[in-house]
Scaffold this active site. Structure first.
Site, PDB file in Angstrom:
ATOM      1  N   GLY A  90      -0.686   6.120   2.231  1.00  0.00           N
ATOM      2  CA  GLY A  90      -0.800   6.441   0.807  1.00  0.00           C
ATOM      3  C   GLY A  90      -1.537   7.741   0.587  1.00  0.00           C
TER       4      GLY A  90
ATOM      5  N   LYS B 221      -0.415  -4.566  -2.301  1.00  0.00           N
ATOM      6  CA  LYS B 221      -0.168  -3.352  -1.539  1.00  0.00           C
ATOM      7  C   LYS B 221       1.331  -3.236  -1.269  1.00  0.00           C
ATOM      8  CE  LYS B 221      -2.647  -2.130   1.925  1.00  0.00           C
ATOM      9  NZ  LYS B 221      -2.444  -0.750   1.466  1.00  0.00           N
TER      10      LYS B 221
ATOM     11  N   GLY C 247       3.095  -0.308  -2.331  1.00  0.00           N
ATOM     12  CA  GLY C 247       3.711   0.681  -3.218  1.00  0.00           C
ATOM     13  C   GLY C 247       4.340   1.820  -2.426  1.00  0.00           C
TER      14      GLY C 247
ATOM     15  N   GLU D  45       0.568  -2.258   7.526  1.00  0.00           N
ATOM     16  CA  GLU D  45      -0.770  -2.275   6.912  1.00  0.00           C
ATOM     17  C   GLU D  45      -1.413  -3.646   7.082  1.00  0.00           C
ATOM     18  OE1 GLU D  45      -0.117   0.999   3.347  1.00  0.00           O
ATOM     19  OE2 GLU D  45       0.196  -1.098   2.896  1.00  0.00           O
TER      20      GLU D  45
HETATM   21  O1  LIG Z   1       0.036   0.017   0.059  1.00  0.00           O
HETATM   22  C1  LIG Z   1       0.203   1.201   0.170  1.00  0.00           C
HETATM   23  C2  LIG Z   1       1.379   1.792   0.830  1.00  0.00           C
HETATM   24  O2  LIG Z   1       2.293   0.812   1.211  1.00  0.00           O
HETATM   25  C3  LIG Z   1      -0.817   2.153  -0.352  1.00  0.00           C
HETATM   26  O3  LIG Z   1      -2.019   1.902   0.268  1.00  0.00           O
HETATM   27  C4  LIG Z   1      -0.928   1.941  -1.818  1.00  0.00           C
HETATM   28  O4  LIG Z   1       0.357   2.175  -2.400  1.00  0.00           O
HETATM   29  C5  LIG Z   1      -1.956   2.868  -2.453  1.00  0.00           C
HETATM   30  O5  LIG Z   1      -1.534   4.186  -2.362  1.00  0.00           O
HETATM   31  P1  LIG Z   1      -2.305   5.380  -3.024  1.00  0.00           P
HETATM   32  O6  LIG Z   1      -3.588   5.571  -2.277  1.00  0.00           O
HETATM   33  O7  LIG Z   1      -1.359   6.525  -2.912  1.00  0.00           O
HETATM   34  O8  LIG Z   1      -2.564   5.017  -4.468  1.00  0.00           O
END
Ligand SMILES: O=C(CO)[C@H](O)[C@H](O)COP(=O)(O)O
Length: 250
Positions: free
Chosen positions: A45, A112, A114, A121
């Site tokens: 991310g 998580k 996104g 992860e």
């Molecule tokens: O779960 C994730 C990826 O799969 C990321 O950790 C989550 O989307 C947060 O991202 P960002 O730091 O860009 O807000």
């Protein structure tokens, strides 16, 4: 080389980036013990970019910690910050892991995925003795998961099962809506994860019992992992663009 003094960091043009950076730097400085932490998980991310950057400042000829990625982007971050790259197969026991989140509730349960990296992860964070979240303050939920994050719970599925899983999410688990994540202008057709799977985003509204929902989804045939991270994180750092950080822990 000494660490950059947090009060003397060069300003970033975008306030949100400042919020992410201060959360990440504080989280590393206050939780990473360069003497005892030899295996460090690095998530995915935009916030974790600053975790890797700060960890890079700890590297010198006397340090020997190895970083475990959670996907392709994370691997690039490790390499570009001149950190030592390892794999979860080589190092199945992780001392500490840092990652971002899409939403964090009062009990440190998380959404998580996104960024479509949720399986690796979860593999890395659930192999870690300590799992620390770094985020900007928009990610803190006032109560239930699903209050801020409206895109639905990310679910990684085996590609051939997506029709069946979509039907089961609606018929068995009564989700409001569910769809396979599309690549949009970046890719025609579905997003394909680092594990060659698809992501389904399933909207359950506000989630009062994320543990039960995670268990129910996990039982569906075709589901590899859910983006509900239950009883995994021990602390979350939420940065603000004015340089303050709110720390949440159990
Ligand atoms: O779960 C994730 C990826 O799969 C990321 O950790 C989550 O989307 C947060 O991202 P960002 O730091 O860009 O807000």
């Amino acid at each position: 080389m000494p660490l950059t003094d947090l009060s003397k960091l060069p300003p970033l043009p975008i306030p949100l980036e400042q919020a992410k950076r201060i959360a990440a730097y504080r989280a590393v400085d206050e939780n990473f013990d360069v003497k005892t932490h030899k295996v460090v998980g690095v998530g995915s991310g935009t916030t974790v970019v600053y975790v890797a950057e700060r960890l890079g400042e700890y590297v010198d000829k006397n340090t020997n910690f190895v970083c475990i990625p959670t996907g392709f982007q994370s691997k690039q971050l490790i390499v570009s910050n001149k950190l030592q790259l390892g794999s979860i197969e080589q190092y199945p026991e992780v001392d500490i892991a840092f990652d971002g989140a899409d939403e964090v509730d009062e009990s440190l349960q998380l959404i998580k995925g996104g960024g479509a990296c949720l399986f690796q992860e979860k593999l890395v964070s659930s192999s870690a003795k300590k799992f620390i979240i770094v985020a900007d303050s928009r990610k803190k939920s006032p109560k239930y998961l699903g209050y801020n994050w409206k895109k639905g719970v990310p679910i990684e599925v085996v590609p051939s099962s997506y029709v069946r899983v979509l039907a089961d999410l609606q018929n068995k688990l009564q989700c409001k809506s569910a769809s396979v994540r599309e690549g949009g202008s970046a890719k025609a057709g579905p997003v394909v994860t680092d594990n060659s799977n698809f992501i389904i985003d399933a909207d359950f509204g506000e989630i009062a019992d994320p543990r039960k929902l995670h268990q129910d989804i996990k039982l569906l045939v075709g589901v590899v992992e859910t983006g509900l991270f239950i009883d995994n994180a021990e602390k979350a750092y939420f940065g603000n663009s004015d340089g303050t950080v709110q720390i949440q822990q159990l």
